[in-house]
Design a protein around this motif. Structure first.
Motif, PDB file in Angstrom:
ATOM      1  N   THR A 134       0.776  -1.154   0.077  1.00  0.00           N
ATOM      2  CA  THR A 134       0.030   0.183  -0.082  1.00  0.00           C
ATOM      3  C   THR A 134       0.723   1.164   0.046  1.00  0.00           C
ATOM      4  OG1 THR A 134      -0.021   0.184   2.459  1.00  0.00           O
ATOM      5  CG2 THR A 134      -1.633  -1.367   1.208  1.00  0.00           C
ATOM      6  N   TRP A 135       2.041   1.246   0.004  1.00  0.00           N
ATOM      7  CA  TRP A 135       3.125   2.331   0.250  1.00  0.00           C
ATOM      8  C   TRP A 135       3.258   3.031  -1.168  1.00  0.00           C
ATOM      9  CZ3 TRP A 135       7.723  -0.658   3.264  1.00  0.00           C
ATOM     10  CH2 TRP A 135       7.138  -0.946   4.540  1.00  0.00           C
ATOM     11  N   SER A 136       3.380   4.323  -1.071  1.00  0.00           N
ATOM     12  CA  SER A 136       3.926   5.023  -2.317  1.00  0.00           C
ATOM     13  C   SER A 136       5.374   4.849  -2.794  1.00  0.00           C
ATOM     14  CB  SER A 136       3.587   6.658  -1.878  1.00  0.00           C
ATOM     15  OG  SER A 136       4.577   6.946  -0.922  1.00  0.00           O
ATOM     16  N   PHE A 137       5.457   5.219  -4.202  1.00  0.00           N
ATOM     17  CA  PHE A 137       6.927   5.252  -4.623  1.00  0.00           C
ATOM     18  C   PHE A 137       7.892   5.748  -3.569  1.00  0.00           C
ATOM     19  CE2 PHE A 137       8.933   5.385  -9.066  1.00  0.00           C
ATOM     20  CZ  PHE A 137      10.043   4.863  -8.529  1.00  0.00           C
ATOM     21  N   GLU A 138       7.504   7.064  -3.053  1.00  0.00           N
ATOM     22  CA  GLU A 138       8.397   7.662  -2.175  1.00  0.00           C
ATOM     23  C   GLU A 138       8.715   7.088  -0.984  1.00  0.00           C
ATOM     24  OE1 GLU A 138       8.648  12.181  -0.389  1.00  0.00           O
ATOM     25  OE2 GLU A 138       6.758  11.541  -1.448  1.00  0.00           O
ATOM     26  N   THR A 139       7.688   6.508  -0.382  1.00  0.00           N
ATOM     27  CA  THR A 139       7.757   5.719   0.952  1.00  0.00           C
ATOM     28  C   THR A 139       8.601   4.497   0.866  1.00  0.00           C
ATOM     29  OG1 THR A 139       5.611   6.430   1.661  1.00  0.00           O
ATOM     30  CG2 THR A 139       6.288   4.528   2.722  1.00  0.00           C
ATOM     31  N   LEU A 140       8.570   3.899  -0.433  1.00  0.00           N
ATOM     32  CA  LEU A 140       9.210   2.626  -0.832  1.00  0.00           C
ATOM     33  C   LEU A 140      10.986   3.203  -0.956  1.00  0.00           C
ATOM     34  CD1 LEU A 140       7.191   0.693  -3.434  1.00  0.00           C
ATOM     35  CD2 LEU A 140       7.436  -0.051  -1.011  1.00  0.00           C
ATOM     36  N   ILE A 141      10.999   4.159  -1.550  1.00  0.00           N
ATOM     37  CA  ILE A 141      12.500   4.847  -1.553  1.00  0.00           C
ATOM     38  C   ILE A 141      13.036   4.950  -0.314  1.00  0.00           C
ATOM     39  CG2 ILE A 141      13.837   6.599  -2.486  1.00  0.00           C
ATOM     40  CD1 ILE A 141      12.095   6.754  -4.758  1.00  0.00           C
ATOM     41  N   GLU A 142      12.338   5.669   0.611  1.00  0.00           N
ATOM     42  CA  GLU A 142      12.823   6.307   2.193  1.00  0.00           C
ATOM     43  C   GLU A 142      12.840   4.984   2.977  1.00  0.00           C
ATOM     44  OE1 GLU A 142      13.751   9.242   2.702  1.00  0.00           O
ATOM     45  OE2 GLU A 142      13.646   9.583   0.542  1.00  0.00           O
ATOM     46  N   VAL A 143      12.014   4.153   2.769  1.00  0.00           N
ATOM     47  CA  VAL A 143      12.188   2.706   3.802  1.00  0.00           C
ATOM     48  C   VAL A 143      13.521   2.217   3.343  1.00  0.00           C
ATOM     49  CG1 VAL A 143      11.184   0.280   4.224  1.00  0.00           C
ATOM     50  CG2 VAL A 143       9.951   2.597   4.307  1.00  0.00           C
ATOM     51  N   CYS A 144      13.614   1.828   1.972  1.00  0.00           N
ATOM     52  CA  CYS A 144      14.717   1.127   1.340  1.00  0.00           C
ATOM     53  C   CYS A 144      16.091   1.877   1.875  1.00  0.00           C
ATOM     54  CB  CYS A 144      14.787   0.784   0.012  1.00  0.00           C
ATOM     55  SG  CYS A 144      13.568  -0.466  -0.520  1.00  0.00           S
ATOM     56  N   LEU A 145      16.190   3.261   1.755  1.00  0.00           N
ATOM     57  CA  LEU A 145      17.154   4.011   2.202  1.00  0.00           C
ATOM     58  C   LEU A 145      17.439   3.813   3.800  1.00  0.00           C
ATOM     59  CD1 LEU A 145      19.262   6.124   1.850  1.00  0.00           C
ATOM     60  CD2 LEU A 145      17.901   7.764   2.114  1.00  0.00           C
ATOM     61  N   SER A 146      16.562   3.895   4.352  1.00  0.00           N
ATOM     62  CA  SER A 146      16.764   3.736   5.802  1.00  0.00           C
ATOM     63  C   SER A 146      17.056   2.456   6.433  1.00  0.00           C
ATOM     64  CB  SER A 146      15.207   4.037   6.778  1.00  0.00           C
ATOM     65  OG  SER A 146      15.147   3.539   8.143  1.00  0.00           O
ATOM     66  N   CYS A 147      16.623   1.149   5.503  1.00  0.00           N
ATOM     67  CA  CYS A 147      17.135  -0.136   5.834  1.00  0.00           C
ATOM     68  C   CYS A 147      18.696  -0.373   5.316  1.00  0.00           C
ATOM     69  CB  CYS A 147      16.307  -1.047   5.388  1.00  0.00           C
ATOM     70  SG  CYS A 147      14.806  -1.013   6.009  1.00  0.00           S
ATOM     71  N   GLY A 148      19.240   0.431   4.441  1.00  0.00           N
ATOM     72  CA  GLY A 148      20.494   0.111   3.910  1.00  0.00           C
ATOM     73  C   GLY A 148      20.452  -0.681   2.588  1.00  0.00           C
ATOM     74  N   TRP A 149      19.299  -0.513   1.952  1.00  0.00           N
ATOM     75  CA  TRP A 149      19.027  -1.322   0.781  1.00  0.00           C
ATOM     76  C   TRP A 149      19.770  -0.369  -0.639  1.00  0.00           C
ATOM     77  CZ3 TRP A 149      13.948  -3.209   2.937  1.00  0.00           C
ATOM     78  CH2 TRP A 149      14.247  -4.041   4.158  1.00  0.00           C
ATOM     79  N   LEU A 150      19.725   1.022  -0.175  1.00  0.00           N
ATOM     80  CA  LEU A 150      20.067   1.824  -1.244  1.00  0.00           C
ATOM     81  C   LEU A 150      21.308   2.407  -0.967  1.00  0.00           C
ATOM     82  CD1 LEU A 150      16.625   3.305  -2.264  1.00  0.00           C
ATOM     83  CD2 LEU A 150      18.052   1.979  -3.871  1.00  0.00           C
ATOM     84  N   PRO A 151      22.378   1.848  -0.829  1.00  0.00           N
ATOM     85  CA  PRO A 151      23.847   2.396  -0.331  1.00  0.00           C
ATOM     86  C   PRO A 151      24.485   3.101  -1.370  1.00  0.00           C
ATOM     87  CG  PRO A 151      23.934   0.066  -1.071  1.00  0.00           C
ATOM     88  CD  PRO A 151      22.616   0.290  -1.097  1.00  0.00           C
ATOM     89  N   PRO A 152      25.319   4.161  -1.313  1.00  0.00           N
ATOM     90  CA  PRO A 152      25.819   4.892  -2.245  1.00  0.00           C
ATOM     91  C   PRO A 152      26.958   3.976  -3.221  1.00  0.00           C
ATOM     92  CG  PRO A 152      26.870   5.376  -0.157  1.00  0.00           C
ATOM     93  CD  PRO A 152      25.605   4.561   0.195  1.00  0.00           C
ATOM     94  N   ILE A 153      27.082   4.539  -4.150  1.00  0.00           N
ATOM     95  CA  ILE A 153      27.801   3.417  -5.194  1.00  0.00           C
ATOM     96  C   ILE A 153      28.930   4.332  -5.561  1.00  0.00           C
ATOM     97  CG2 ILE A 153      28.269   2.522  -7.487  1.00  0.00           C
ATOM     98  CD1 ILE A 153      25.401   1.725  -7.256  1.00  0.00           C
ATOM     99  N   GLU A 154      30.363   3.952  -5.353  1.00  0.00           N
ATOM    100  CA  GLU A 154      31.384   4.502  -5.641  1.00  0.00           C
ATOM    101  C   GLU A 154      32.067   3.925  -6.764  1.00  0.00           C
ATOM    102  OE1 GLU A 154      34.022   5.666  -2.513  1.00  0.00           O
ATOM    103  OE2 GLU A 154      32.370   6.411  -1.223  1.00  0.00           O
ATOM    104  N   THR A 155      32.549   4.996  -7.997  1.00  0.00           N
ATOM    105  CA  THR A 155      33.393   4.340  -8.864  1.00  0.00           C
ATOM    106  C   THR A 155      34.772   5.383  -8.894  1.00  0.00           C
ATOM    107  OG1 THR A 155      32.565   6.243 -10.525  1.00  0.00           O
ATOM    108  CG2 THR A 155      31.253   3.934 -10.269  1.00  0.00           C
ATOM    109  N   ALA A 156      35.573   5.020  -9.970  1.00  0.00           N
ATOM    110  CA  ALA A 156      36.788   5.695 -10.005  1.00  0.00           C
ATOM    111  C   ALA A 156      36.466   7.071 -10.351  1.00  0.00           C
ATOM    112  CB  ALA A 156      37.500   5.422 -11.214  1.00  0.00           C
ATOM    113  N   ILE A 157      35.298   7.400 -10.933  1.00  0.00           N
ATOM    114  CA  ILE A 157      35.104   9.034 -11.328  1.00  0.00           C
ATOM    115  C   ILE A 157      34.042   9.689 -10.582  1.00  0.00           C
ATOM    116  CG2 ILE A 157      35.858   8.685 -13.567  1.00  0.00           C
ATOM    117  CD1 ILE A 157      33.113   8.145 -14.489  1.00  0.00           C
ATOM    118  N   ALA A 158      33.122   8.792  -9.838  1.00  0.00           N
ATOM    119  CA  ALA A 158      32.041   9.478  -9.210  1.00  0.00           C
ATOM    120  C   ALA A 158      31.490   8.619  -7.890  1.00  0.00           C
ATOM    121  CB  ALA A 158      31.028   9.734 -10.015  1.00  0.00           C
TER     122      ALA A 158
END
Length: 317
Positions: free
Chosen positions: A230-254
């Motif tokens: 029942t969650w919105s797209f925005e809520t799904l993003i925020e929950v996944c971020l809070s749970c650590g499922w959307l970690p930052p990605i580091e590359t050689a350039i960014a």
């Protein structure tokens, strides 16, 4: 839209455990096919449900004829030739070569045997007035098999929500790329956005306790914190971020902020809504560059969210 009662009736009619519901005579088969055609014509069932609902009773008749040796005039000579090759090849009783194994002539004869059965089934479809399915079976077997399998799943596996959702994500991605190939970029971006929303939902469903706890701690707590569906797209993003499922990605350039990328794709997807588009981007046209940006974001997020994925569905194109 089909009702729950309609689906339940189809299940009862097709489920092989409900033997009284299976056609016992040609008259029963004709009646079931007529019901399938009426439900499809009235748009109460989909095409793939029509295919399975109409073809199953004919499959029963076809199987009974085959097992009852009604096809022996065509099959018996092939069986004799196959048996002779197997004996010559040193196979004993109850020993068989695998599919496409054995001498070439054995493979050819087996294919001829399958071809006869296919022709008999196609003929049976015509016999019971299913000329549309007969033509599809003959001329586009891949499409027939695909629709039949999707129909079978929709009737017998409708409770497998996560597998169905995984399949839906695959559909969104395929259709997005088809849309982009013909320049329908707004639709294509909407498809990619829907695919990512589906992947976020799958991730939350795999860890229901953790995701529910995270949802309750959001500044904008959802109305049903224990039900990610029942969650919105925005809520799904925020929950996944809070749970650590959307970690930052580091590359050689960014260094990429995957949560920010998710929100960016969400905003791009939301331009499918005319009120928002006319207000925020009047007179603008979505172009190939916009799609390329959305596709790049999709690929990054797909790679991130796919890690450790446990829910897998056999793909049906």
């Amino acid at each position: 839209m089909q009702s729950e009662d309609t689906l339940n009736n189809i299940k009862k009619m097709l489920d092989r455990r409900h033997t009284p519901k299976r056609p016992k005579t040609n008259k029963d088969t004709v009646r079931q096919i007529a019901l399938a055609q009426a439900l499809y014509d009235s748009r109460r069932i989909s095409l793939h449900q029509y295919v399975v609902m109409a073809s199953f009773p004919v499959e029963d008749i076809h199987s009974k004829r085959w097992l009852g040796r009604e096809y022996d005039d065509d099959l018996a000579p092939l069986v004799a030739a196959i048996d002779a090759i197997e004996r010559t090849g040193g196979l004993g009783p109850n020993e068989y070569w695998g599919r496409n194994e054995g001498p070439p002539e054995h493979i050819i004869l087996n294919q001829q045997y399958e071809d006869v059965l296919d022709q008999k089934f196609e003929s049976a479809l015509r016999e019971f007035g299913l000329d549309d399915l007969s033509r599809m079976y003959r001329d586009d077997r891949e499409r027939f098999d695909k629709l039949r399998e999707r129909g079978r799943r929709s009737v017998f596996h409708d409770g497998e929500y996560e597998l169905a959702l995984r399949d839906l994500v695959d559909q969104y991605e395929r259709e997005a790329r088809k849309a982009a190939n013909v320049g329908a970029y707004t639709v294509a971006i909407a498809g990619l956005g829907a695919g990512i929303e589906g992947l976020l939902l799958l991730r939350c469903l795999r860890s229901p306790v953790k995701s529910a706890k995270a949802s309750k701690e959001l500044a904008r707590r959802p109305k049903s914190p224990n039900d990610p569906k029942t969650w919105s797209f925005e809520t799904l993003i925020e929950v996944c971020l809070s749970c650590g499922w959307l970690p930052p990605i580091e590359t050689a350039i960014a260094r990429y902020d995957t949560a920010a990328l998710s929100h960016m794709l969400r905003h791009m997807r939301n331009y499918i809504h005319p009120a928002r588009r006319a207000r925020d981007k009047p007179w603008a046209e979505t172009d190939g560059r916009d799609f390329a940006d959305a596709e790049a974001i999709y690929i990054v997020l797909l790679s991130t969210l796919a890690k450790g994925r446990s829910t897998k569905a056999r793909k049906v194109d």
